[in-house]
Each structure stands twice: as C-alpha cells, then as structure tokens.
Enzyme design. Structure first.
Site, short mmCIF file in Angstrom:
data_model
loop_
_atom_site.label_atom_id
_atom_site.label_comp_id
_atom_site.label_asym_id
_atom_site.label_seq_id
_atom_site.Cartn_x
_atom_site.Cartn_y
_atom_site.Cartn_z
N GLY A 81 5.70 -5.85 5.12
CA GLY A 81 5.64 -5.63 3.69
C GLY A 81 4.24 -5.33 3.21
N LYS A 82 3.33 -4.93 4.12
CA LYS A 82 1.96 -4.59 3.73
C LYS A 82 1.86 -3.14 3.29
CE LYS A 82 0.17 -8.01 6.99
NZ LYS A 82 -0.53 -8.23 8.30
N LEU A 83 2.79 -2.30 3.75
CA LEU A 83 2.91 -0.92 3.33
C LEU A 83 4.28 -0.72 2.70
CD1 LEU A 83 0.46 -0.50 5.29
CD2 LEU A 83 1.51 1.68 5.92
N ALA B 132 2.70 -2.78 10.25
CA ALA B 132 2.31 -3.37 8.96
C ALA B 132 3.41 -3.18 7.92
CB ALA B 132 1.01 -2.74 8.48
N TYR C 16 0.83 -1.21 0.00
CA TYR C 16 0.00 0.00 0.00
C TYR C 16 0.87 1.26 0.00
CZ TYR C 16 -4.30 -2.61 0.70
OH TYR C 16 -5.36 -3.44 0.53
#
Length: 363
Positions: free
Chosen positions: A330-332, A326, A302
């Site tokens: 590796g989600k952001l 997060a 993201y």
C-alpha cells in the site's frame, strides 16, 4: 552425386515442411497471444551534438537496461510536470562525496524537491564542502600493494577512502569545530528537545552563512539550499554518522536534546495533505524505507515512483525490493506510474535528471 547424397538432399528439403516453417504461403496461423504484443524492438541511433534527452529517447528503441532508463525518465518527467505533485527525494549511499552534491542542490533550488530524506553521512560530507573542504580523486588500490597494504598506508597518511574518493581527515576536525561553534549552540539554547529536521535546518543555515562569510569557492550545498527554500530535510538515522556522533558528544555537556520521533508528524502531514505524491529513491536503506512507510499512515499512496539501486530483490532486503512489491504494502497506488533502474546512481542520477529536466523545461 551419390544416391545417398540425393537422399540427404530430399530429407533436408522435407524439413522445410515442418510445423516450424512459418513463411508466406504455408497457411500458418499464429496461436492466440495475450502475453505478447506486437511492438518490434528498434535500434538506437546516436550522433555528435545530441542532447541527453535525445539520447534517452533513443534508449526507448532498445531493450534491457536502456529501456528501463527510458521508462524511468518518462515517469520522472511526468512526476515533475504534475504541478499538484509533492515530490519526496530519498538520497542514500555516498552521493555527496562522489560528486552528486550540486545536482541535488540544484533540484532543491529549482523547485523539483519538496522534502529530502537522506543520511547523516551525506549531510556530513555536504557540510565539509560548504565550509571549504574538498573530496579528491583517489584509487581503490595501488599497483604493487594488496588492498590491505593500500589502506594501511592511507591510515598512516590520515586519509579516509570511499572506494576511489579520498578525504583528508583534517576536514573532519574542521567539520566538528563548525558544529560546536556554529550549529549546536543555538539548538542547545532552545527550550526542550529539538527535532532532527530542526538540526538539519540549523546545519543548512550555518553552512550557508559560513560559506558566504568565508567566500568558499564551492557552493553552500544541499542543506543550505533546503534551508534557503524552506524544504524540510529528514535524517532518520542521524546517529549513524559523524554528525550524529558529534551531536551525542555535545549533548553530554550541554542542554542539547534531539527527539527522533518529532519528525514523524510533519513528514506524515506533508504526505497527507498532498494532492498527488511522488518519490525519487536513490539507493536504499533507511531513507528509502522512511520515505515509503509514510504512506502506511495516510489514506493515500505514491502516484509516481522512480528508484535507482544496485541491490538485487532476491535477498529480501528493502534496498533491492521492487516498487511492485511496495505496491503490495500500500505504499504505491495500484495505478501508480513507477520505474526502476538497476545500476550505479553516480551514472544514472545525472542522466535521468538531465533528460527529465530537458523535457519539463521545454514545455
């Protein structure tokens, strides 16, 4: 004055020459500072007739929660102003029954949401209002009664309570009839299993049709708006709701079969194909994780993220986990714009949406 008094006076005067006296003319040189930036706090100004956007702009002069709200409005505005950004809205908690339904439906209708990830409970309450039911102002407790006595009375009166919101139980019976007559039969006639997103789309279609056919005063709502504007609705924990419970019961005597994994491909594809991606996370739970984990199987993460939650991070649960945490998964993206607001979403969701829309629509 006594000599002792004069001596005390001299002592206090000498104290002004200590290392803590940094006034002019002392030759004081501040230490090298890296953590500190010269950015003086201001004081918010409010006046009658201010817009919500102007109020949130004033929050930027303040600290603590006000500064967080201002920062979140900045990120949300930037995310919505980015024409290349695919926006995922995660909606958990009792948002529909507590009065946030129209805000979410309007966001979908006005093009601010590309995918909705929510709970079966929100979809249940959304459908109840679409077909003519209403939630009511209530009380979390009654004078002269214990909490238990209060809820025992509501049980006898067949009224369900969501904190200070009441819902007469007959509306659930009407909802269940709506599912059996309008929603489930077309799905049962399809070959093979259907996805949860297909169930949500069928629910939106039925809500829209019944709402118009019966001239219901309240709007058709969230699922209907998503259906009408081709916005997919994902409900990863649909079993944990009256909607899921009724689907299971209907499946016992029909060919209706739901595939819980079928939604993973279209959701992942949507994230994979996005030029930029942003998420607005209202509450936590399964919708938040389902929204964020999508980036674990794509080559990207993201670029924008805003969350509103009341859960603390120190418990280790995902609902209160920071967006910085997060980022470690590796989600952001490392350089993602993100902000968190800790507080009641029924207060802060309208505030943030109004401020961000005011900015974006003024451009």
């Amino acid at each position: 004055m006594s000599d002792e008094g004069h001596e005390d006076g001299r002592d206090h005067g000498d104290a002004g020459d200590t290392d803590h006296d940094h006034g002019e003319g002392t030759g004081y040189e501040p230490p090298h500072r890296e953590a500190f930036d010269h950015d003086p706090l201001g004081h918010s100004r409010v006046a009658g007739g201010m817009t919500v956007g102007e109020l949130v702009e004033q929050y930027g002069h303040a600290g603590i929660g006000a500064e967080s709200v201002h920062g979140a409005a900045d990120v949300l505005s930037e995310m919505w102003a980015d024409d290349d950004c695919t926006v995922f809205l995660s909606l958990a908690g009792a948002m529909v029954p507590t009065g946030m339904r129209r805000i979410v439906a309007d966001l979908i209708r006005d093009g601010y949401v590309d995918a909705l990830i929510t709970t079966g409970a929100n979809l249940t309450h959304d459908a109840i209002e679409a077909i003519g039911g209403k939630h009511h102002h209530g009380e979390e407790r009654q004078d002269g009664k214990t909490l238990r006595e209060h809820d025992e009375q509501l049980r006898d009166e067949e009224v369900d309570r969501i904190y200070n919101v009441y819902l007469p139980q007959e509306h659930f019976a009407e909802f269940e009839a709506h599912l059996r007559e309008e929603v489930f039969p077309p799905l049962a006639e399809r070959d093979g299993a259907v996805s949860i997103a297909e169930l949500c789309a069928e629910l939106g279609r039925a809500n829209s049709e019944v709402n118009g056919r019966e001239n219901v005063a309240e709007g058709a709502g969230v699922a209907a708006a998503a259906y009408e504007h081709d916005v997919p609705v994902y409900c990863p924990a649909v079993q944990d709701s009256v909607l899921g419970l009724q689907a299971w019961m209907y499946a016992q005597t029909s060919d209706l079969t739901l595939d819980a994994l079928a939604d993973m491909t279209p959701l992942t594809d949507q994230a994979f194909e996005a030029d930029a991606a942003g998420c607005l996370l209202i509450g936590g739970g399964v919708p938040k994780n389902f929204t964020l984990q999508t980036m674990l199987v794509t080559p990207r993460a993201y670029d924008y993220a805003v969350q509103v939650t009341m859960d603390p991070e120190a418990t280790g649960g995902l609902s209160g986990a920071t967006l910085e945490e997060a980022r470690s998964w590796g989600k952001l993206e490392k350089d993602a714009e993100n902000a968190s607001v800790y507080g009641d979403a029924t207060v802060f969701l309208p505030l943030l949406v109004a401020a961000a829309r005011e900015r974006v629509e003024a451009e």
